[in-house]
Scaffold this motif. Structure first.
Motif, PDB file in Angstrom:
ATOM      1  N   SER A   1       0.810  -1.221   0.000  1.00 19.61           N
ATOM      2  CA  SER A   1       0.000   0.000   0.000  1.00 19.61           C
ATOM      3  C   SER A   1       0.850   1.281   0.000  1.00 19.61           C
ATOM      4  CB  SER A   1      -0.933  -0.010   1.213  1.00 19.61           C
ATOM      5  OG  SER A   1      -0.183  -0.253   2.387  1.00 19.61           O
ATOM      6  N   VAL A   2       2.119   1.172  -0.412  1.00 21.56           N
ATOM      7  CA  VAL A   2       3.013   2.330  -0.299  1.00 21.56           C
ATOM      8  C   VAL A   2       2.547   3.521  -1.147  1.00 21.56           C
ATOM      9  CG1 VAL A   2       4.714   1.617  -2.053  1.00 21.56           C
ATOM     10  CG2 VAL A   2       5.441   3.051  -0.149  1.00 21.56           C
ATOM     11  N   GLU A   3       1.988   3.243  -2.306  1.00 24.05           N
ATOM     12  CA  GLU A   3       1.527   4.322  -3.184  1.00 24.05           C
ATOM     13  C   GLU A   3       0.392   5.122  -2.540  1.00 24.05           C
ATOM     14  OE1 GLU A   3       2.404   6.430  -5.464  1.00 24.05           O
ATOM     15  OE2 GLU A   3       3.990   5.006  -5.883  1.00 24.05           O
ATOM     16  N   ILE A   4      -0.540   4.388  -1.934  1.00 26.74           N
ATOM     17  CA  ILE A   4      -1.668   5.035  -1.250  1.00 26.74           C
ATOM     18  C   ILE A   4      -1.143   5.881  -0.091  1.00 26.74           C
ATOM     19  CG2 ILE A   4      -3.806   4.607   0.073  1.00 26.74           C
ATOM     20  CD1 ILE A   4      -3.926   1.872  -1.451  1.00 26.74           C
ATOM     21  N   LEU A   5      -0.190   5.327   0.651  1.00 26.71           N
ATOM     22  CA  LEU A   5       0.386   6.049   1.787  1.00 26.71           C
ATOM     23  C   LEU A   5       1.139   7.298   1.311  1.00 26.71           C
ATOM     24  CD1 LEU A   5       0.908   6.256   4.816  1.00 26.71           C
ATOM     25  CD2 LEU A   5       2.821   4.676   4.558  1.00 26.71           C
ATOM     26  N   ARG A   6       1.849   7.187   0.207  1.00 25.46           N
ATOM     27  CA  ARG A   6       2.568   8.354  -0.349  1.00 25.46           C
ATOM     28  C   ARG A   6       1.588   9.483  -0.666  1.00 25.46           C
ATOM     29  NH1 ARG A   6       6.098   4.813  -3.879  1.00 25.46           N
ATOM     30  NH2 ARG A   6       7.825   4.487  -2.463  1.00 25.46           N
ATOM     31  N   GLU A   7       0.508   9.104  -1.320  1.00 26.46           N
ATOM     32  CA  GLU A   7      -0.499  10.108  -1.686  1.00 26.46           C
ATOM     33  C   GLU A   7      -1.099  10.758  -0.441  1.00 26.46           C
ATOM     34  OE1 GLU A   7      -3.881   9.037  -4.276  1.00 26.46           O
ATOM     35  OE2 GLU A   7      -2.291   8.214  -5.576  1.00 26.46           O
ATOM     36  N   LYS A   8      -1.481   9.905   0.517  1.00 31.78           N
ATOM     37  CA  LYS A   8      -2.137  10.395   1.732  1.00 31.78           C
ATOM     38  C   LYS A   8      -1.208  11.314   2.529  1.00 31.78           C
ATOM     39  CE  LYS A   8      -5.838   9.729   2.967  1.00 31.78           C
ATOM     40  NZ  LYS A   8      -6.977  10.666   2.796  1.00 31.78           N
ATOM     41  N   SER A   9       0.100  11.019   2.480  1.00 28.60           N
ATOM     42  CA  SER A   9       1.077  11.788   3.258  1.00 28.60           C
ATOM     43  C   SER A   9       1.060  13.276   2.928  1.00 28.60           C
ATOM     44  CB  SER A   9       2.488  11.255   3.011  1.00 28.60           C
ATOM     45  OG  SER A   9       2.545   9.910   3.373  1.00 28.60           O
ATOM     46  N   PHE A  10       0.772  13.598   1.683  1.00 23.66           N
ATOM     47  CA  PHE A  10       0.778  15.004   1.275  1.00 23.66           C
ATOM     48  C   PHE A  10      -0.583  15.669   1.478  1.00 23.66           C
ATOM     49  CE2 PHE A  10       4.542  13.254  -0.518  1.00 23.66           C
ATOM     50  CZ  PHE A  10       5.461  14.271  -0.357  1.00 23.66           C
ATOM     51  N   GLU A  11      -1.577  14.842   1.813  1.00 27.03           N
ATOM     52  CA  GLU A  11      -2.921  15.358   2.060  1.00 27.03           C
ATOM     53  C   GLU A  11      -3.119  15.631   3.540  1.00 27.03           C
ATOM     54  OE1 GLU A  11      -6.370  12.826   1.060  1.00 27.03           O
ATOM     55  OE2 GLU A  11      -5.353  12.671  -0.902  1.00 27.03           O
ATOM     56  N   ASN A  12      -2.774  14.638   4.367  1.00 23.81           N
ATOM     57  CA  ASN A  12      -3.110  14.686   5.785  1.00 23.81           C
ATOM     58  C   ASN A  12      -2.021  13.935   6.563  1.00 23.81           C
ATOM     59  OD1 ASN A  12      -4.154  14.121   8.352  1.00 23.81           O
ATOM     60  ND2 ASN A  12      -6.260  14.007   7.592  1.00 23.81           N
ATOM     61  N   LEU A  13      -1.161  14.708   7.219  1.00 23.33           N
ATOM     62  CA  LEU A  13       0.015  14.116   7.876  1.00 23.33           C
ATOM     63  C   LEU A  13      -0.375  13.187   9.032  1.00 23.33           C
ATOM     64  CD1 LEU A  13       3.129  14.081   7.879  1.00 23.33           C
ATOM     65  CD2 LEU A  13       3.066  16.065   9.411  1.00 23.33           C
ATOM     66  N   ASP A  14      -1.369  13.606   9.834  1.00 29.69           N
ATOM     67  CA  ASP A  14      -1.788  12.760  10.962  1.00 29.69           C
ATOM     68  C   ASP A  14      -2.341  11.416  10.477  1.00 29.69           C
ATOM     69  OD1 ASP A  14      -1.026  14.600  12.824  1.00 29.69           O
ATOM     70  OD2 ASP A  14      -3.040  15.303  13.315  1.00 29.69           O
ATOM     71  N   ARG A  15      -3.170  11.479   9.452  1.00 27.69           N
ATOM     72  CA  ARG A  15      -3.731  10.229   8.894  1.00 27.69           C
ATOM     73  C   ARG A  15      -2.608   9.334   8.359  1.00 27.69           C
ATOM     74  NH1 ARG A  15      -6.804   6.264   8.394  1.00 27.69           N
ATOM     75  NH2 ARG A  15      -6.816   6.749  10.577  1.00 27.69           N
ATOM     76  N   ALA A  16      -1.615   9.972   7.723  1.00 29.12           N
ATOM     77  CA  ALA A  16      -0.483   9.202   7.178  1.00 29.12           C
ATOM     78  C   ALA A  16       0.299   8.519   8.300  1.00 29.12           C
ATOM     79  CB  ALA A  16       0.426  10.114   6.362  1.00 29.12           C
ATOM     80  N   VAL A  17       0.454   9.206   9.439  1.00 27.24           N
ATOM     81  CA  VAL A  17       1.157   8.577  10.572  1.00 27.24           C
ATOM     82  C   VAL A  17       0.368   7.352  11.041  1.00 27.24           C
ATOM     83  CG1 VAL A  17       1.931   8.873  12.972  1.00 27.24           C
ATOM     84  CG2 VAL A  17       2.289  10.711  11.320  1.00 27.24           C
ATOM     85  N   VAL A  18      -0.957   7.495  11.149  1.00 24.10           N
ATOM     86  CA  VAL A  18      -1.787   6.355  11.575  1.00 24.10           C
ATOM     87  C   VAL A  18      -1.645   5.202  10.577  1.00 24.10           C
ATOM     88  CG1 VAL A  18      -4.151   5.538  11.964  1.00 24.10           C
ATOM     89  CG2 VAL A  18      -3.441   7.761  12.867  1.00 24.10           C
ATOM     90  N   MET A  19      -1.717   5.528   9.287  1.00 23.32           N
ATOM     91  CA  MET A  19      -1.590   4.473   8.269  1.00 23.32           C
ATOM     92  C   MET A  19      -0.211   3.805   8.314  1.00 23.32           C
ATOM     93  SD  MET A  19      -3.556   6.394   5.134  1.00 23.32           S
ATOM     94  CE  MET A  19      -3.196   5.196   3.864  1.00 23.32           C
ATOM     95  N   ALA A  20       0.814   4.617   8.518  1.00 21.96           N
ATOM     96  CA  ALA A  20       2.175   4.072   8.601  1.00 21.96           C
ATOM     97  C   ALA A  20       2.294   3.159   9.823  1.00 21.96           C
ATOM     98  CB  ALA A  20       3.188   5.208   8.682  1.00 21.96           C
ATOM     99  N   MET A  21       1.687   3.588  10.938  1.00 21.49           N
ATOM    100  CA  MET A  21       1.713   2.757  12.149  1.00 21.49           C
ATOM    101  C   MET A  21       0.934   1.464  11.941  1.00 21.49           C
ATOM    102  SD  MET A  21       1.521   5.576  15.191  1.00 21.49           S
ATOM    103  CE  MET A  21       3.052   6.398  15.672  1.00 21.49           C
ATOM    104  N   ASP A  22      -0.220   1.577  11.276  1.00 24.61           N
ATOM    105  CA  ASP A  22      -1.003   0.364  10.979  1.00 24.61           C
ATOM    106  C   ASP A  22      -0.146  -0.634  10.205  1.00 24.61           C
ATOM    107  OD1 ASP A  22      -3.171   1.478  12.179  1.00 24.61           O
ATOM    108  OD2 ASP A  22      -4.292   1.883  10.340  1.00 24.61           O
ATOM    109  N   ASN A  23       0.535  -0.112   9.216  1.00 24.54           N
ATOM    110  CA  ASN A  23       1.374  -0.952   8.372  1.00 24.54           C
ATOM    111  C   ASN A  23       2.463  -1.637   9.198  1.00 24.54           C
ATOM    112  OD1 ASN A  23       3.699  -1.351   6.293  1.00 24.54           O
ATOM    113  ND2 ASN A  23       1.814  -1.087   5.124  1.00 24.54           N
ATOM    114  N   THR A  24       3.125  -0.845  10.038  1.00 25.35           N
ATOM    115  CA  THR A  24       4.216  -1.382  10.859  1.00 25.35           C
ATOM    116  C   THR A  24       3.682  -2.393  11.876  1.00 25.35           C
ATOM    117  OG1 THR A  24       5.433   0.672  10.580  1.00 25.35           O
ATOM    118  CG2 THR A  24       6.086  -0.705  12.435  1.00 25.35           C
TER     119      THR A  24
END
Ligand SMILES: [Fe+2]
Ligand SMILES: [Fe+2]
Length: 192
Positions: free
Chosen positions: A138-161
């Motif tokens: 899901s790295v592409e989705i996370l990349r996109e989200k990172s530039f939209e909403n940093l907090d959401r991206a942190v949650v998604m990155a944590m989910d992944n980890t």
């Protein structure tokens, strides 16, 4: 120490793959800092140096982690992958003469995250996961989200980890859980 001097020293410290990962993390840290109005110089240095302790052996890793001033708990000792954050913050001071507390904390907490993460800590946490050499599903989705909403991206990155660590049967650090809960509550308007 200027950025070229840090790069030259870091190249000797890391294997090639980890060095390229560091350059990639720096690149994305700069982009995220531009996007979210963070200090670009700090993001650049923190991104470049975040994994400087990655290639230490276990003894050195523990030694540096204990000297870092960060609380080293039982979970970290039993999940040594988590130690290179705190150890890296110590090494950054010793080897690269980095004394900026915000940069040192972004390095220290890039492995676990924590409650009340600063913007720079979030940027490094996310940049580490979305840099160009990362290939997970899901790295592409996370990349996109990172530039939209940093907090959401942190949650998604944590989910992944967290999912990855569970699959490996590893330990989840409580700081990650606290950080993730806090960000989710904030999103739902329940947090502070
Ligand atoms: Fe790391
Ligand atoms: Fe990394």
């Amino acid at each position: 120490m200027n950025i070229d001097a840090i790069k030259a020293k870091l190249k000797d410290l890391l294997d090639e793959q980890r060095f390229l990962h560091s350059l990639g993390t720096m690149e994305y840290a700069i982009l995220l800092a531009q996007r979210f109005g963070e200090d670009i110089q700090k993001a650049m240095v923190a991104g470049l140096v975040h994994d400087c302790a990655k290639c230490l052996d276990r003894e050195e890793l523990l030694n540096c982690a204990f000297k870092s001033g960060i609380v080293i708990d039982n979970i970290m000792i039993n999940q040594p992958e988590l130690l290179h954050g705190p150890a890296g913050s110590y090494l950054a001071k010793q080897l690269f003469k980095i004394y900026d507390v915000e940069i040192l904390n972004a390095i220290a907490y890039h492995t676990t995250g924590r409650e009340n993460m600063t913007k720079l800590e979030k940027i490094i946490y996310v940049a580490d996961l979305i840099e160009p050499s990362r290939k997970f599903k899901s790295v592409e989705i996370l990349r996109e989200k990172s530039f939209e909403n940093l907090d959401r991206a942190v949650v998604m990155a944590m989910d992944n980890t967290i999912k990855y660590v569970i699959e490996k049967g590893g330990l989840i650090h409580p700081s990650t859980i606290f950080a993730r809960n806090q960000l989710i509550l904030k999103e739902s308007g329940e947090g502070n």
